[in-house]
Design a protein around this motif. Structure first.
Motif, PDB file in Angstrom:
ATOM      1  N   GLY A   1       0.812  -1.206   0.000  1.00  0.00           N
ATOM      2  CA  GLY A   1       0.000   0.000   0.000  1.00  0.00           C
ATOM      3  C   GLY A   1       0.846   1.257   0.000  1.00  0.00           C
ATOM      4  O   GLY A   1       0.508   2.250  -0.673  1.00  0.00           O
ATOM      5  N   ALA A   2       1.970   1.236   0.731  1.00  0.00           N
ATOM      6  CA  ALA A   2       2.867   2.386   0.725  1.00  0.00           C
ATOM      7  C   ALA A   2       3.429   2.616  -0.676  1.00  0.00           C
ATOM      8  O   ALA A   2       3.520   3.762  -1.150  1.00  0.00           O
ATOM      9  CB  ALA A   2       4.001   2.173   1.726  1.00  0.00           C
ATOM     10  N   GLY A   3       3.798   1.525  -1.362  1.00  0.00           N
ATOM     11  CA  GLY A   3       4.297   1.655  -2.722  1.00  0.00           C
ATOM     12  C   GLY A   3       3.249   2.196  -3.678  1.00  0.00           C
ATOM     13  O   GLY A   3       3.557   2.983  -4.589  1.00  0.00           O
ATOM     14  N   GLU A   4       2.011   1.785  -3.496  1.00  0.00           N
ATOM     15  CA  GLU A   4       0.931   2.309  -4.345  1.00  0.00           C
ATOM     16  C   GLU A   4       0.726   3.799  -4.124  1.00  0.00           C
ATOM     17  O   GLU A   4       0.510   4.561  -5.080  1.00  0.00           O
ATOM     18  CB  GLU A   4      -0.356   1.525  -4.064  1.00  0.00           C
ATOM     19  CG  GLU A   4      -0.305   0.090  -4.570  1.00  0.00           C
ATOM     20  CD  GLU A   4      -1.444  -0.779  -4.048  1.00  0.00           C
ATOM     21  OE1 GLU A   4      -2.235  -0.270  -3.214  1.00  0.00           O
ATOM     22  OE2 GLU A   4      -1.526  -1.959  -4.451  1.00  0.00           O
ATOM     23  N   LEU A   5       0.811   4.249  -2.869  1.00  0.00           N
ATOM     24  CA  LEU A   5       0.700   5.684  -2.600  1.00  0.00           C
ATOM     25  C   LEU A   5       1.887   6.436  -3.196  1.00  0.00           C
ATOM     26  O   LEU A   5       1.731   7.545  -3.715  1.00  0.00           O
ATOM     27  CB  LEU A   5       0.609   5.933  -1.098  1.00  0.00           C
ATOM     28  CG  LEU A   5      -0.701   5.543  -0.426  1.00  0.00           C
ATOM     29  CD1 LEU A   5      -0.574   5.647   1.091  1.00  0.00           C
ATOM     30  CD2 LEU A   5      -1.853   6.430  -0.924  1.00  0.00           C
ATOM     31  N   ALA A   6       3.070   5.843  -3.125  1.00  0.00           N
ATOM     32  CA  ALA A   6       4.254   6.485  -3.700  1.00  0.00           C
ATOM     33  C   ALA A   6       4.124   6.647  -5.213  1.00  0.00           C
ATOM     34  O   ALA A   6       4.597   7.637  -5.788  1.00  0.00           O
ATOM     35  CB  ALA A   6       5.502   5.682  -3.356  1.00  0.00           C
ATOM     36  N   ALA A   7       3.488   5.689  -5.868  1.00  0.00           N
ATOM     37  CA  ALA A   7       3.256   5.797  -7.313  1.00  0.00           C
ATOM     38  C   ALA A   7       2.168   6.816  -7.622  1.00  0.00           C
ATOM     39  O   ALA A   7       2.257   7.552  -8.615  1.00  0.00           O
ATOM     40  CB  ALA A   7       2.892   4.430  -7.873  1.00  0.00           C
ATOM     41  N   LYS A   8       1.165   6.885  -6.769  1.00  0.00           N
ATOM     42  CA  LYS A   8       0.051   7.812  -6.990  1.00  0.00           C
ATOM     43  C   LYS A   8       0.473   9.256  -6.757  1.00  0.00           C
ATOM     44  O   LYS A   8      -0.031  10.168  -7.430  1.00  0.00           O
ATOM     45  CB  LYS A   8      -1.107   7.441  -6.053  1.00  0.00           C
ATOM     46  CG  LYS A   8      -2.383   8.257  -6.272  1.00  0.00           C
ATOM     47  CD  LYS A   8      -3.507   7.735  -5.391  1.00  0.00           C
ATOM     48  CE  LYS A   8      -4.802   8.526  -5.603  1.00  0.00           C
ATOM     49  NZ  LYS A   8      -5.899   7.977  -4.747  1.00  0.00           N
ATOM     50  N   TYR A   9       1.400   9.455  -5.816  1.00  0.00           N
ATOM     51  CA  TYR A   9       1.877  10.808  -5.483  1.00  0.00           C
ATOM     52  C   TYR A   9       3.398  10.826  -5.692  1.00  0.00           C
ATOM     53  O   TYR A   9       4.172  10.787  -4.746  1.00  0.00           O
ATOM     54  CB  TYR A   9       1.519  11.158  -4.038  1.00  0.00           C
ATOM     55  CG  TYR A   9       0.026  11.135  -3.759  1.00  0.00           C
ATOM     56  CD1 TYR A   9      -0.779  12.228  -4.079  1.00  0.00           C
ATOM     57  CD2 TYR A   9      -0.580  10.004  -3.195  1.00  0.00           C
ATOM     58  CE1 TYR A   9      -2.148  12.210  -3.826  1.00  0.00           C
ATOM     59  CE2 TYR A   9      -1.947   9.982  -2.943  1.00  0.00           C
ATOM     60  CZ  TYR A   9      -2.727  11.083  -3.266  1.00  0.00           C
ATOM     61  OH  TYR A   9      -4.081  11.063  -3.020  1.00  0.00           O
ATOM     62  N   PRO A  10       3.841  10.911  -6.966  1.00  0.00           N
ATOM     63  CA  PRO A  10       5.262  10.677  -7.270  1.00  0.00           C
ATOM     64  C   PRO A  10       6.215  11.764  -6.786  1.00  0.00           C
ATOM     65  O   PRO A  10       7.424  11.541  -6.778  1.00  0.00           O
ATOM     66  CB  PRO A  10       5.279  10.569  -8.798  1.00  0.00           C
ATOM     67  CG  PRO A  10       4.060  11.305  -9.248  1.00  0.00           C
ATOM     68  CD  PRO A  10       3.035  11.070  -8.188  1.00  0.00           C
ATOM     69  N   ASP A  11       5.699  12.930  -6.398  1.00  0.00           N
ATOM     70  CA  ASP A  11       6.614  13.961  -5.892  1.00  0.00           C
ATOM     71  C   ASP A  11       6.683  13.980  -4.373  1.00  0.00           C
ATOM     72  O   ASP A  11       7.313  14.868  -3.786  1.00  0.00           O
ATOM     73  CB  ASP A  11       6.246  15.346  -6.432  1.00  0.00           C
ATOM     74  CG  ASP A  11       4.904  15.861  -5.928  1.00  0.00           C
ATOM     75  OD1 ASP A  11       4.073  15.037  -5.486  1.00  0.00           O
ATOM     76  OD2 ASP A  11       4.693  17.087  -5.969  1.00  0.00           O
ATOM     77  N   THR A  12       6.042  13.015  -3.703  1.00  0.00           N
ATOM     78  CA  THR A  12       6.259  12.847  -2.272  1.00  0.00           C
ATOM     79  C   THR A  12       7.631  12.218  -2.043  1.00  0.00           C
ATOM     80  O   THR A  12       8.276  11.723  -2.961  1.00  0.00           O
ATOM     81  CB  THR A  12       5.196  11.939  -1.638  1.00  0.00           C
ATOM     82  OG1 THR A  12       5.202  10.671  -2.327  1.00  0.00           O
ATOM     83  CG2 THR A  12       3.813  12.557  -1.705  1.00  0.00           C
ATOM     84  N   TRP A  13       8.033  12.209  -0.784  1.00  0.00           N
ATOM     85  CA  TRP A  13       9.238  11.491  -0.397  1.00  0.00           C
ATOM     86  C   TRP A  13       8.865  10.112   0.153  1.00  0.00           C
ATOM     87  O   TRP A  13       7.711   9.869   0.543  1.00  0.00           O
ATOM     88  CB  TRP A  13      10.002  12.279   0.666  1.00  0.00           C
ATOM     89  CG  TRP A  13      10.796  13.411   0.088  1.00  0.00           C
ATOM     90  CD1 TRP A  13      12.125  13.404  -0.243  1.00  0.00           C
ATOM     91  CD2 TRP A  13      10.307  14.712  -0.275  1.00  0.00           C
ATOM     92  NE1 TRP A  13      12.494  14.619  -0.778  1.00  0.00           N
ATOM     93  CE2 TRP A  13      11.393  15.439  -0.809  1.00  0.00           C
ATOM     94  CE3 TRP A  13       9.055  15.342  -0.207  1.00  0.00           C
ATOM     95  CZ2 TRP A  13      11.286  16.751  -1.265  1.00  0.00           C
ATOM     96  CZ3 TRP A  13       8.937  16.641  -0.657  1.00  0.00           C
ATOM     97  CH2 TRP A  13      10.033  17.336  -1.182  1.00  0.00           C
TER      98      TRP A  13
END
Length: 428
Positions: free
Chosen positions: A210-222
């Motif tokens: 789930g963390a990886g999916e959020l990272a892909a959805k919001y690519p300019d987050t850290w």
């Protein structure tokens, strides 16, 4: 517009130090009220271009970029110097009990206020920060950072297994909370959100996925986590993820390695791990005071340099023993001298400084934004007093050239050296 006259330390985009014995830094606010560098360089060259701009003089002082801390835990402020046999006992006996208290909004707010006071007192103007698993800790962190106009990144810790009551979260709700916090705080002014699995052993596959999916959805987050800090931790990760080639590869399997992904420590690596870091543009947050204090090991600077692995410096408070960037840089120098496969690597003082300023900015994906005092960058800076103590005054007066001057400041400096911390977006 405002101009500041002093000895001036800047960095080129590729990390070369630029030093003016009589320098001028000219700044002006943009439409959002963030002060940016308009011009910088020798006073005799810059001043005629800005004859109408008021000048503030800092005689005998040095203006330098604000320091950047690539990995720090604001909820661990009160456990600096807690004795333990190593990382895992330290987490069990000190860290988790302290973090449990951050379910209390008043406690989180009080610690956040002290934390930012301490950062600014030590000249740190940007930090990538762990909060706790409690959403309220993130609210306290960002609320106080926003009030001060700071460029800060942080996030709610994800840890849904192998964690005690009070800090363990629930998989689905943790991801719902994370996305809500991203939407509320990410890119609000100078703030940025960091998706923050504590470390792979304390998250289930579902939470990491789930963390990886959020990272892909919001690519300019850290993305912010830990890896390969301690040999016992590495063995534990191998038992939990037997199909991964290495501890680091656990994260790439869940889509958690990319630009703006930062992993603290990265000690027990091989060249395949370093190559993976390079290929994915993932960065290491080197935390030498913490690694020495907890007996975790030594970061391999030669290996990082050889494979062009992004890295910068971090205090790792509270495993780290000081908020002071000078203490961190000096510890990194010790590690470079003694902790390598081939001992004797000498890290130049200007390069130690670069890894805590512009080099850290590059590692964080913020090149051209902060860390160098180049034209167009945000004007976060410190005013240093090289005569802050009698020994500093004596030693810096004897310095022959920039490298000797910077090394004297690193070896002898602490918070007393920071006369003033100036933030690009002044507090309202």
């Amino acid at each position: 517009m405002q101009a500041y006259r002093a000895r001036l330390l800047r960095f080129s985009p590729d990390g070369q130090p630029l030093f003016d014995e009589d320098g001028l830094l000219v700044v002006a606010p943009d439409a959002a009220g963030v002060h940016k560098v308009v011009d910088a360089g020798p006073y005799r060259e810059v001043a005629p271009r800005h004859a109408q701009v008021p000048v503030r003089d800092f005689p005998g002082r040095i203006i330098a970029p604000g320091f950047i801390d690539m990995h720090i835990h604001f909820p661990q402020t009160d456990i600096i110097g807690a004795p333990a046999e190593g990382l895992l006992p330290w987490l069990e006996n000190y860290t988790f009990p302290a973090e449990t208290r951050f379910s209390e909004a008043a406690h989180a707010a009080e610690v956040a206020t002290f934390f930012f006071d301490e950062l600014q007192r030590n000249g740190v103007t940007t930090a990538l920060t762990f909060c706790t698993s409690h959403p309220g800790s993130v609210e306290a962190f960002f609320t106080e950072a926003q009030r001060r106009g700071l460029r800060m990144m942080g996030g709610k810790v994800l840890q849904d297994r192998h964690s005690p009551d009070g800090v363990r979260d629930e998989t689905e709700q943790s991801l719902i909370d994370t996305e809500a916090l991203i939407r509320k705080w990410h890119n609000q002014g100078r703030l940025g959100y960091a998706i923050t699995p504590r470390f792979a052993p304390t998250s289930t596959d579902a939470q990491l996925r789930g963390a990886g999916e959020l990272a892909a959805k919001y690519p300019d987050t850290w993305i912010h986590s830990h890896v390969a800090e301690n040999k016992d931790e590495v063995r534990w990760a191998r038992e939990l993820f037997p199909h991964a080639r290495s501890y680091l590869e656990v994260y790439t399997g869940f889509g958690l390695m990319r630009e703006r992904a930062v992993y603290a420590h990265c000690i027990h690596f091989d060249d395949a791990d370093r190559q993976l870091m390079h290929d994915t543009k993932t960065a290491a947050a080197v935390s030498p005071t913490s690694n020495l204090f907890l007996g975790s090991g030594f970061f391999d600077f030669e290996g990082a340099r050889r494979l062009d692995m992004r890295h910068g410096f971090a205090s790792d408070v509270g495993g780290g023993t000081s908020f002071s960037p000078f203490h961190t840089m000096l510890a990194a120098y010790y590690v470079g001298r003694e902790g390598q496969t081939k001992p004797g690597l000498s890290l130049a003082p200007s390069q130690l400084w670069w890894r805590h300023t512009g080099g850290a900015a590059q590692a964080l994906g913020l090149q051209g934004v902060i860390g160098t005092l180049q034209a167009g960058t945000e004007a976060d800076f410190v005013v240093l007093n090289p005569g802050a103590t009698p020994l500093l005054a004596r030693k810096t007066a004897l310095a022959d050239g920039l490298e000797e001057l910077l090394f004297a400041l690193i070896v002898l400096g602490d918070d007393r050296l920071i006369e003033r911390t100036v933030v690009a977006q002044p507090q309202a």
